[in-house]
Design an enzyme around this catalytic site. Sequence first.
Site, PDB file in Angstrom:
ATOM      1  N   SER A 142       0.841  -1.193   0.000  1.00  0.00           N
ATOM      2  CA  SER A 142       0.000   0.000   0.000  1.00  0.00           C
ATOM      3  C   SER A 142       0.874   1.241   0.000  1.00  0.00           C
ATOM      4  O   SER A 142       2.049   1.210   0.372  1.00  0.00           O
ATOM      5  CB  SER A 142      -0.929   0.017   1.214  1.00  0.00           C
ATOM      6  OG  SER A 142      -0.180   0.017   2.414  1.00  0.00           O
ATOM      7  N   GLY A 143       0.268   2.338  -0.454  1.00  0.00           N
ATOM      8  CA  GLY A 143       0.963   3.619  -0.484  1.00  0.00           C
ATOM      9  C   GLY A 143       0.040   4.710   0.006  1.00  0.00           C
ATOM     10  O   GLY A 143      -1.015   4.444   0.605  1.00  0.00           O
ATOM     11  N   GLY A 147      -3.313   4.526  -2.404  1.00  0.00           N
ATOM     12  CA  GLY A 147      -3.981   3.319  -2.830  1.00  0.00           C
ATOM     13  C   GLY A 147      -3.213   2.072  -2.440  1.00  0.00           C
ATOM     14  O   GLY A 147      -2.338   2.098  -1.572  1.00  0.00           O
ATOM     15  N   LYS A 169      -2.260  -1.575  -9.569  1.00  0.00           N
ATOM     16  CA  LYS A 169      -2.089  -0.485  -8.617  1.00  0.00           C
ATOM     17  C   LYS A 169      -3.422   0.261  -8.556  1.00  0.00           C
ATOM     18  O   LYS A 169      -3.867   0.833  -9.552  1.00  0.00           O
ATOM     19  CB  LYS A 169      -0.961   0.444  -9.084  1.00  0.00           C
ATOM     20  CG  LYS A 169      -0.638   1.595  -8.161  1.00  0.00           C
ATOM     21  CD  LYS A 169       0.536   2.388  -8.738  1.00  0.00           C
ATOM     22  CE  LYS A 169       0.920   3.567  -7.860  1.00  0.00           C
ATOM     23  NZ  LYS A 169       2.083   4.319  -8.442  1.00  0.00           N
ATOM     24  N   ASP A 192      12.836   8.987  -8.411  1.00  0.00           N
ATOM     25  CA  ASP A 192      12.579   8.205  -7.191  1.00  0.00           C
ATOM     26  C   ASP A 192      13.271   6.849  -7.288  1.00  0.00           C
ATOM     27  O   ASP A 192      12.685   5.816  -6.981  1.00  0.00           O
ATOM     28  CB  ASP A 192      11.076   8.031  -6.964  1.00  0.00           C
ATOM     29  CG  ASP A 192      10.754   7.602  -5.525  1.00  0.00           C
ATOM     30  OD1 ASP A 192      11.631   7.760  -4.644  1.00  0.00           O
ATOM     31  OD2 ASP A 192       9.634   7.116  -5.287  1.00  0.00           O
TER      32      ASP A 192
END
Length: 267
Positions: A45-46, A49, A67, A165
């Site tokens: 999870s983030g 979502g 996702k 990232d």
Amino acid sequence: MKLTRLMRTPSKRENPFIAELEANGVPASFFLSASKIKLGEKLGSGAFGTIHSSAVSGWENSAVVAKVIKPQKLKPADAALLRNEVIIWRQMEHDNIVTFLGMSAEPHEVRLVCERCNGGTLEDALERATSRREPRLPMHAVTGQMLQIARALEHVHCSGFMHRDLKPANVLVEGSTLKLSDFGLACVKPKVKSNLTAETGSYRWMAPEVMRHEPYDEKCDMYSFGLICWSMLTRSLPFPSLSPIDAAFAVADQAKRPRVPANCSAD
């Protein structure tokens, strides 16, 4: 992974988000009906979502990952990042980049479907190797893995973008192949260093110029790549005794850099 897309979401006249994506080059065939994306086990999870193992009805051998993003949780700036992720990731076709296969876009939920990598993340692989005290890989094997990530990054940069990232958690493992993932913070590569969004990415892996709010370009990815290489050599986090933000401050304000251990090959 060759899959046939058999269905799509409502037309762009019914969904402004789809219309915007199609206006930016995402073909109509890329959109799927959410009802055909069967969500399975939650894998992570983030902030906006969750990630699920999934399957798509009508696709052969469709062991994929979805996702799942809730648009209502997104601020306007986050929605712009989601749009950019779709537009940029769709263009990334490379053996060392996770393949983006399609998406659904309903008002209450967006699902991004990509290939599944069964080995988890590079971060997981390094942690497992450390906890099990596995023998270190031969140097030629480690450098071969580094080259896979480098080739992925080269493709991103040559396509006119930057990732922003890069870290072991965003490199996935499928057998002996490493694949770059997560283009949620990717953007167009500037022609010269520019005042892009500062403190973008993950603090422990962040280039000093990004942390210092200075103009930057795609070379910020190369700093993060260097730290990944260091972690692959050492099976350690950079500056493990510091919190992520303290590590970023040490790099940006004190010019700290992790030392390559003496027992590592100079090559």
